[in-house]
Design an enzyme around this catalytic site. Structure first.
Site, PDB file in Angstrom:
ATOM      1  N   GLU A 261     -12.324  16.383 -52.008  1.00  0.00           N
ATOM      2  CA  GLU A 261     -11.870  16.273 -50.622  1.00  0.00           C
ATOM      3  C   GLU A 261     -12.881  15.614 -49.694  1.00  0.00           C
ATOM      4  O   GLU A 261     -13.132  16.104 -48.605  1.00  0.00           O
ATOM      5  CB  GLU A 261     -11.518  17.677 -50.122  1.00  0.00           C
ATOM      6  CG  GLU A 261     -12.706  18.664 -49.984  1.00  0.00           C
ATOM      7  CD  GLU A 261     -13.015  19.469 -51.234  1.00  0.00           C
ATOM      8  OE1 GLU A 261     -12.718  19.007 -52.350  1.00  0.00           O
ATOM      9  OE2 GLU A 261     -13.564  20.576 -51.085  1.00  0.00           O
ATOM     10  N   HIS A 285      -3.315  19.330 -52.142  1.00  0.00           N
ATOM     11  CA  HIS A 285      -4.487  20.213 -52.213  1.00  0.00           C
ATOM     12  C   HIS A 285      -5.686  19.593 -51.485  1.00  0.00           C
ATOM     13  O   HIS A 285      -6.278  20.219 -50.599  1.00  0.00           O
ATOM     14  CB  HIS A 285      -4.826  20.483 -53.686  1.00  0.00           C
ATOM     15  CG  HIS A 285      -6.040  21.333 -53.889  1.00  0.00           C
ATOM     16  ND1 HIS A 285      -5.968  22.689 -54.116  1.00  0.00           N
ATOM     17  CD2 HIS A 285      -7.357  21.017 -53.891  1.00  0.00           C
ATOM     18  CE1 HIS A 285      -7.197  23.169 -54.245  1.00  0.00           C
ATOM     19  NE2 HIS A 285      -8.064  22.178 -54.114  1.00  0.00           N
ATOM     20  N   GLU A 286      -6.005  18.355 -51.838  1.00  0.00           N
ATOM     21  CA  GLU A 286      -7.181  17.730 -51.215  1.00  0.00           C
ATOM     22  C   GLU A 286      -6.964  17.525 -49.713  1.00  0.00           C
ATOM     23  O   GLU A 286      -7.876  17.683 -48.918  1.00  0.00           O
ATOM     24  CB  GLU A 286      -7.530  16.403 -51.902  1.00  0.00           C
ATOM     25  CG  GLU A 286      -7.751  16.500 -53.423  1.00  0.00           C
ATOM     26  CD  GLU A 286      -8.679  17.624 -53.866  1.00  0.00           C
ATOM     27  OE1 GLU A 286      -9.562  18.014 -53.085  1.00  0.00           O
ATOM     28  OE2 GLU A 286      -8.499  18.118 -55.002  1.00  0.00           O
ATOM     29  N   HIS A 289      -7.648  20.618 -47.766  1.00  0.00           N
ATOM     30  CA  HIS A 289      -9.085  20.860 -47.546  1.00  0.00           C
ATOM     31  C   HIS A 289      -9.565  20.297 -46.202  1.00  0.00           C
ATOM     32  O   HIS A 289     -10.624  20.692 -45.720  1.00  0.00           O
ATOM     33  CB  HIS A 289      -9.917  20.218 -48.657  1.00  0.00           C
ATOM     34  CG  HIS A 289     -10.167  21.098 -49.848  1.00  0.00           C
ATOM     35  ND1 HIS A 289     -10.724  22.353 -49.753  1.00  0.00           N
ATOM     36  CD2 HIS A 289      -9.957  20.882 -51.180  1.00  0.00           C
ATOM     37  CE1 HIS A 289     -10.847  22.871 -50.980  1.00  0.00           C
ATOM     38  NE2 HIS A 289     -10.389  22.004 -51.860  1.00  0.00           N
ATOM     39  N   GLU A 308     -11.387  27.332 -51.677  1.00  0.00           N
ATOM     40  CA  GLU A 308     -10.350  26.968 -52.647  1.00  0.00           C
ATOM     41  C   GLU A 308      -9.093  27.839 -52.581  1.00  0.00           C
ATOM     42  O   GLU A 308      -7.985  27.325 -52.730  1.00  0.00           O
ATOM     43  CB  GLU A 308     -10.934  26.966 -54.065  1.00  0.00           C
ATOM     44  CG  GLU A 308     -12.047  25.929 -54.262  1.00  0.00           C
ATOM     45  CD  GLU A 308     -11.626  24.482 -54.009  1.00  0.00           C
ATOM     46  OE1 GLU A 308     -10.415  24.176 -54.012  1.00  0.00           O
ATOM     47  OE2 GLU A 308     -12.539  23.650 -53.784  1.00  0.00           O
ATOM     48  N   ASP A 367     -21.542  26.007 -60.164  1.00  0.00           N
ATOM     49  CA  ASP A 367     -20.439  25.597 -61.018  1.00  0.00           C
ATOM     50  C   ASP A 367     -19.776  26.769 -61.738  1.00  0.00           C
ATOM     51  O   ASP A 367     -18.592  26.723 -62.059  1.00  0.00           O
ATOM     52  CB  ASP A 367     -21.004  24.658 -62.089  1.00  0.00           C
ATOM     53  CG  ASP A 367     -20.284  23.340 -62.094  1.00  0.00           C
ATOM     54  OD1 ASP A 367     -19.967  22.866 -60.990  1.00  0.00           O
ATOM     55  OD2 ASP A 367     -20.055  22.814 -63.190  1.00  0.00           O
ATOM     56  N   TYR A 375      -9.560  29.946 -56.947  1.00  0.00           N
ATOM     57  CA  TYR A 375      -8.335  29.205 -56.649  1.00  0.00           C
ATOM     58  C   TYR A 375      -7.107  30.115 -56.610  1.00  0.00           C
ATOM     59  O   TYR A 375      -6.439  30.228 -55.587  1.00  0.00           O
ATOM     60  CB  TYR A 375      -8.101  28.114 -57.709  1.00  0.00           C
ATOM     61  CG  TYR A 375      -9.069  26.961 -57.627  1.00  0.00           C
ATOM     62  CD1 TYR A 375     -10.348  27.056 -58.181  1.00  0.00           C
ATOM     63  CD2 TYR A 375      -8.726  25.768 -57.000  1.00  0.00           C
ATOM     64  CE1 TYR A 375     -11.246  26.002 -58.114  1.00  0.00           C
ATOM     65  CE2 TYR A 375      -9.618  24.703 -56.927  1.00  0.00           C
ATOM     66  CZ  TYR A 375     -10.872  24.823 -57.486  1.00  0.00           C
ATOM     67  OH  TYR A 375     -11.754  23.781 -57.410  1.00  0.00           O
TER      68      TYR A 375
END
Ligand code: BES
Ligand code: ZN
Length: 596
Positions: A261, A285-286, A289, A308, A367, A375
């Site tokens: 994003e 989705h992006e 953001h 998320e 990560d 999510y």
């Protein structure tokens, strides 16, 4: 409020960056960026230095002021895992601007330098991926989501190529390879982005468009034709889009994510160019953001679900608005399947603690938090809130939340307080602290998990039952199915099947040759588990030509389950690895190479 970020060396309470001026040359021959980063600083009384994050940067000189040549003393500290090295710069009494002369390493983790053969048009290509903490590998800066700054950039690239950034873009090729950018809204470092390649632009709406290589642009413009509708739907749900233009950039297939994003310019994988607009929820989705994440940002990576989970919720609402509830409920159903699967797997592996929404990533790579928990558990928590108070109240609350917290950061604790006050007490309701705590601070899935009913998937379940009891695949009623039904179909097939059955389905439905990357991935996993070798050529071709980690992990993961598969995985990985970004090799090396 605890906004402490364990993944930065910066001490914003002492000295914090407010604005960044980049002046960079992109050197394809040696795979480096070189130039200067000018940084405007806000200092607290008594501060004598500023600490920036760096990773494998060659810091050559540091000067005080916008123009002067007064050199400052600096020190690059020891390199530590994930985090890189602190760059400490001694400031003079009156220093409020510094200039750092530096060069990136050819191995800079955010950067991927593509050889011409790795692109559609046989031209060199460069792109960055800064989230979560890789911005420091291409810019010395304070790399923490809680620190926002504005920026400008001058970038010199080879004359035939075009540069784009997460900023106001020129939209046209320049004659001399020089490009200038401005980002006037303050953003955190993980949203810094640059891409250089042979790119062209096609407009999609008044303030929307798409960039891609000339060979891909037509397909891309078709696939994303509904972008304007999505933007309208998003604005009607949760308020004005605050970033002026919204464009997409389609990257070569080695891009390690589905989408990123980057403000004003979302980066997307070409694996969503299915030809039938079936994978565009990723764009929703992006786009979402632009509110959840880019406007209201997680204060640190332990609060990743605030970015998320909110975004999956918002994405789902955009899809409902544009394509109807029946459609969005298929997406919600897939999301719940993913969630249940991942929770079970994480518990089995002893990672139960990571199934809490609020994470504890201190000492680990951020990560590790990129799981279906942030999510999908995040999504279902918000859906639970919506269903508890009713959609009208919830929507009004969310609009207000984005507005009041725009260009600020949010912690999980801050959100619970905000929620209790503004969604509950303000509406004369008692906050259900027990339920909130179960969602946020407890492992697994809470009792209040909303249920999803999808009639369209119920029909798929029935089709599978019919097939299992002997109906020929050709007699199943699949004519009206979208790729979501197909994905669900493949995922619901039994784990163990004989080769004949796989062949029969493949002949009837052409799974091995599908152009839908999601369906293909699910099918390949099934093929590997059941030694269906007819899919091997496609398997290798897909792995060598796609760098999207979300697909690579389950496919290689299924392969390394058996000795024979492991051998094959290693052979393919050897060929494919040069095509992957660090983000993907970092995960896959551990899975394939370091497992003996
Ligand atoms: N911001 C993420 C990608 C990301 C997260 C990169 C954490 C690095 C660290 C992006 O918005 C995202 O979630 N992408 C998903 C697609 C989405 C539809 C779930 C992806 O890339 O698969
Ligand atoms: Zn996301």
């Amino acid at each position: 409020m605890n906004t402490e970020d364990h993944h930065t060396f910066a001490r914003p309470d002492m000295a914090v960056m407010k604005h960044l001026d980049l002046d960079l040359t992109v050197n394809f021959d040696v795979k480096t960026l070189s130039g200067t980063a000018g940084i405007e600083i806000d200092r607290q009384d008594g501060s004598s230095d500023i600490i920036l994050d760096t990773k494998a940067l060659d810091i050559q000189e540091v000067f005080a002021g916008r123009e002067g040549e007064e050199a400052l003393v600096f020190n690059v500290g020891n390199e530590s895992d994930h985090m890189g090295s602190p760059l400490t710069i001694m400031l003079n009494d009156d220093t409020d601007y510094i200039r750092i002369v530096y060069e990136t390493s050819p191995e800079a983790e955010a950067l991927q330098w593509l050889e011409p053969v790795q692109t559609a048009g046989d031209q060199p290509f460069l792109f960055t991926q800064s989230q979560a903490i890789l911005a420091r590998s291409w810019i010395p800066l304070q790399d923490s989501p809680g620190i926002r700054f504005t920026y400008s950039a001058n970038v010199q690239v080879p004359e035939n190529l075009m540069a784009l950034m997460s900023a106001e873009n020129p939209m046209e090729k320049s004659d001399d390879g020089r490009y200038s950018f401005r980002m006037e809204q303050p953003i955190p470092a993980y949203l810094m982005a640059l891409s250089v390649g042979n790119l062209v632009f096609e407009s999609l709406g008044d303030k929307t468009g798409v960039y891609a290589e000339p060979q891909t642009i037509e397909k891309a413009a078709y696939e994303f034709a509904e972008l304007d509708k999505m933007l309208e739907a998003a604005e009607s749900l949760y308020g004005d889009y605050r970033w002026d233009r919204y464009d997409l950039l389609v990257l070569p297939p080695s891009f390690p994510f589905g989408g990123m994003e980057n403000p004003r310019l979302t980066f997307v994988t070409p694996t969503i160019l299915a030809g039938d607009r079936s994978l565009t929820s990723l764009v929703a989705h992006e786009l979402a953001h632009s509110w959840s994440g880019n406007l209201v940002t997680n204060a640190n990576w332990n609060d990743f679900w605030l970015n998320e989970g909110f975004t999956v919720y918002f994405e789902n609402r955009i899809m409902e608005e544009v394509y109807g509830r029946e459609y969005s409920e298929m997406l919600a159903n897939l999301s719940q399947e993913d969630l249940r699967g991942e929770v079970d797997e994480m518990k089995e592996k002893g990672n139960g603690a990571d199934t809490k929404l609020k994470l504890d990533l201190e000492g680990r790579s951020p990560d590790d938090g990129m799981t279906s928990i942030a999510y999908d558990k995040g999504y279902f928590f918000l859906r639970y809130l919506e269903e508890s108070v009713g959609r009208d109240k919830f929507d009004a609350f969310l609009s207000d939340y984005f507005n009041k917290n725009a260009f600020k950061t949010m912690t999980t604790e801050g959100f619970v307080e905000y929620l209790s006050e503004n969604l509950y007490r303000a509406n004369g309701l008692d906050p259900d602290t027990v339920a909130f705590n179960a969602w946020i601070y407890s492992e697994g899935l809470p009792e209040t998990l909303p249920s999803v009913d999808s009639d369209r998937f119920a029909a798929v379940d029935q089709a599978i039952k019919d097939w299992e009891s002997g109906t020929s695949p050709y007699d199943l009623d699949t004519k009206e199915w979208s790729s979501h039904e197909w994905l669900y179909f493949v995922r619901q097939l039994p784990d163990t099947m004989d080769k004949k059955e796989l062949k029969q389905l493949d002949e009837a439905f052409g799974f091995t040759s599908t152009g839908n990357s999601e369906v293909l991935t699910a099918w390949l996993v099934l093929a590997i588990k059941n030694n269906y070798n007819d899919a091997n050529d496609r398997l290798e071709d897909f792995l060598v030509n796609t760098g999207r980690r979300k697909f690579l992990v389950p496919i290689y993961g299924a392969m390394v389950e058996t000795e024979e598969g492991k051998k094959m995985a290693k052979e393919i990985y050897k060929k494919a690895r040069p095509n992957y970004h660090f983000v993907s090799t970092n995960t896959l090396d551990k899975m394939i190479l370091e497992q003996g």
